[in-house]
Design an enzyme around this catalytic site. Structure first.
Site, mmCIF file in Angstrom:
data_model
loop_
_atom_site.group_PDB
_atom_site.id
_atom_site.type_symbol
_atom_site.label_atom_id
_atom_site.label_comp_id
_atom_site.label_asym_id
_atom_site.label_seq_id
_atom_site.Cartn_x
_atom_site.Cartn_y
_atom_site.Cartn_z
ATOM 1 N N SER A 169 0.820 -1.217 0.000
ATOM 2 C CA SER A 169 0.000 0.000 0.000
ATOM 3 C C SER A 169 0.855 1.270 0.000
ATOM 4 O O SER A 169 1.515 1.551 -0.980
ATOM 5 C CB SER A 169 -1.071 -0.068 1.085
ATOM 6 O OG SER A 169 -0.659 0.331 2.331
ATOM 7 N N ASP A 222 -10.154 -6.150 -3.436
ATOM 8 C CA ASP A 222 -9.522 -5.086 -2.645
ATOM 9 C C ASP A 222 -10.305 -3.792 -2.787
ATOM 10 O O ASP A 222 -10.351 -3.190 -3.860
ATOM 11 C CB ASP A 222 -8.071 -4.896 -3.101
ATOM 12 C CG ASP A 222 -7.270 -4.029 -2.134
ATOM 13 O OD1 ASP A 222 -7.896 -3.283 -1.356
ATOM 14 O OD2 ASP A 222 -6.033 -4.115 -2.162
ATOM 15 N N HIS A 260 -7.633 -6.396 0.545
ATOM 16 C CA HIS A 260 -6.425 -5.683 0.924
ATOM 17 C C HIS A 260 -5.525 -6.383 1.943
ATOM 18 O O HIS A 260 -4.303 -6.441 1.776
ATOM 19 C CB HIS A 260 -6.832 -4.318 1.456
ATOM 20 C CG HIS A 260 -5.704 -3.394 1.575
ATOM 21 N ND1 HIS A 260 -5.085 -2.838 0.490
ATOM 22 C CD2 HIS A 260 -5.037 -2.966 2.647
ATOM 23 C CE1 HIS A 260 -4.087 -2.090 0.895
ATOM 24 N NE2 HIS A 260 -4.044 -2.152 2.193
#
Ligand SMILES: *[C@@H]1O[C@H](CO)[C@@H](O)[C@H](O)[C@H]1NC(C)=O
Ligand SMILES: *[C@@H]1O[C@H](CO)[C@@H](O)[C@H](O)[C@H]1NC(C)=O
Ligand SMILES: *[C@@H]1O[C@H](CO)[C@@H](O)[C@H](O)[C@H]1NC(C)=O
Length: 416
Positions: free
Chosen positions: A189, A359, A392
């Site tokens: 991320s 995600d 995620h």
């Protein structure tokens, strides 16, 4: 259902909410949120301070060394090194170093929370890599500074621009100086955003051998969930209010109050937040979620949150926007902040991108924009993995991540 990076912030925050009503198996209920009000955040149990090596690595029988790395702007960042796996000497004398960079509101523990055969930090060590783990400024183990105390608002005067310019540079230089070798990089991320931003400026590519980017976050404009939009708007709309709170501490009362306000908006679903923010994670282990609650989330600068929200608003990846032409001219010599142009990433830099169909944070449409910017990348230097069922958190905490993602990362590193 789409939301992205900023939502991750809230995810972390909502884990805290659960921590207050400790029943992660049930997920978040409306009643949990009500309990925030009047709850003294200081009384939320914190972990005893023993260090990452001691608490998560040595206990599993792996060697581990702690380092302090100084950045050019005075921050002291902690780093952990796992120089060997359980089977000693795997990888020979000149092991390949790999640097692991976590995302926002997380820290280096991200890579070590699962069992050793499931956590990327250990899996790489057992595959003969010399593993180095970064901890961003402001997180629990990286709160030192040459002259500023975290209690001083001036300590928090930075956004991810400074992580690009100083943290990443200091960490890569340090690993390079200790090992004399170019470094393989893994980011998750925001750990992908800062790397992509640096590469787009042609920086650090002389230190990097190749980069694996999990849940790549660069474009952030496809946020469609009500709460995510509200949060992003609040950050860019109330800059002055928020900058009054220099430290964005997800365990603090200010953040809890902020969330309460968001949840009071009509159309905002605060019932099953974890799922609506991270997407439908297929493969999390409840024990790992408990560990996550124990160690995370971590602080960042409010200015960093504002910068992320600007990226959401603008649909363009730029340096921090001071909000008016005069201030930007003073800082950058231009009315608008300089752009990080992803098309300028050197075309021969080996990149591995892995993203998930579920995600809700690194939205597939935003990843699509990034891939479009990379369309002139040398074909044999760009590997893209799409994991249909992953959301995620599965990429760093999923029980199947070793087989699906980590083995693919190692295969990619070995091809370069
Ligand atoms: C933050 O840093 C900038 C320079 O990067 C400086 O101009 C500004 O005065 C600083 N603000 C605070 C509150 O320290
Ligand atoms: C979940 O974690 C616990 C504790 O580390 C472990 O005993 C268990 O085997 C894990 N489950 C799966 C499916 O990996
Ligand atoms: C980014 O760089 C590419 C190639 O150099 C160029 O075509 C494009 O216009 C640039 N984008 C922006 C937003 O400046």
């Amino acid at each position: 259902m789409a939301i992205h990076c900023l939502g991750r912030v809230l995810v972390a925050i909502f884990f805290v909410v659960i921590m207050i009503e400790p029943d992660p198996a049930v997920g978040l209920r409306k009643s949990d949120l009500l309990t925030i009000n009047g709850h003294d955040p200081v009384s939320v149990p914190t972990t005893t301070l023993v260090g990452i090596c001691e608490s998560l690595v040595i206990v599993h029988g792996y060697p581990c060394i702690e380092y302090n790395v100084k950045t050019e702007d005075g921050f002291v960042l902690s780093m952990q090194r796992i120089p060997d796996g359980l089977v000693k000497g795997n990888g020979g004398n000149n092991k390949q170093p790999v640097l692991l960079q976590h995302g926002v509101l997380m820290d280096g523990m991200t890579w070590l929370l699962e069992s050793p055969d499931q956590s990327l930090g250990f899996v790489l060590a057992d595959n003969g890599y010399d593993v180095w783990i970064a901890n961003s400024r402001g997180t629990r183990w990286s709160r030192g500074h040459a002259s500023l105390d975290p209690a001083n608002p001036a300590y928090w005067n930075w956004s991810w621009d400074e992580m690009v310019d100083y943290d990443l540079t200091a960490n890569l230089d340090f690993v390079y100086s200790q090992t004399g070798q170019k470094v393989d990089y893994v980011g998750h991320s925001m750990g992908t955003l800062i790397a992509l931003a640096a590469f787009s400026q042609g920086k650090l590519t002389d230190r990097i051998k190749s980069a694996a980017l999990l849940c790549p976050v660069a474009y952030l404009s496809h946020m469609t969930t009500a709460i995510g939009e509200l949060a992003a708007r609040a950050f860019v709309g109330e800059i002055t209010t928020w900058l009054g709170i220099a430290e964005f501490n997800p365990k603090g009362k200010a953040v809890a109050d902020f969330l309460k306000t968001l949840c009071a908006n009509p159309g905002v679903d605060c019932f099953d937040l974890i799922r609506s923010f991270t997407g439908k994670n297929c493969c999390l282990n409840e024990s790992t979620v408990d560990l996550f609650l124990k160690y995370e989330p971590q602080s960042t600068a409010t200015k960093n949150m504002v910068h992320l929200a600007q990226t959401v608003r603008d649909g363009i990846i730029m340096k921090y926007d001071y909000g008016n032409g005069a201030a930007n001219i003073m800082r950058y010599g231009e009315i608008r902040p300089p752009i990080y142009n992803m098309s300028n990433i050197p075309h021969d830099l080996p990149l591995f991108l892995s993203y998930g169909g579920q995600d809700a944070l690194a939205d597939t449409r935003d990843v699509g924009l990034l891939l479009d910017a990379l369309k002139f990348h040398d074909g044999d230097k760009l590997t893209v993995q799409f994991v249909k069922d992953y959301a995620h958190a599965d990429f760093v905490l999923g029980v199947t991540a070793k087989n699906i993602v980590y083995d693919a990362i190692i295969a990619f590193f070995r091809r370069q």
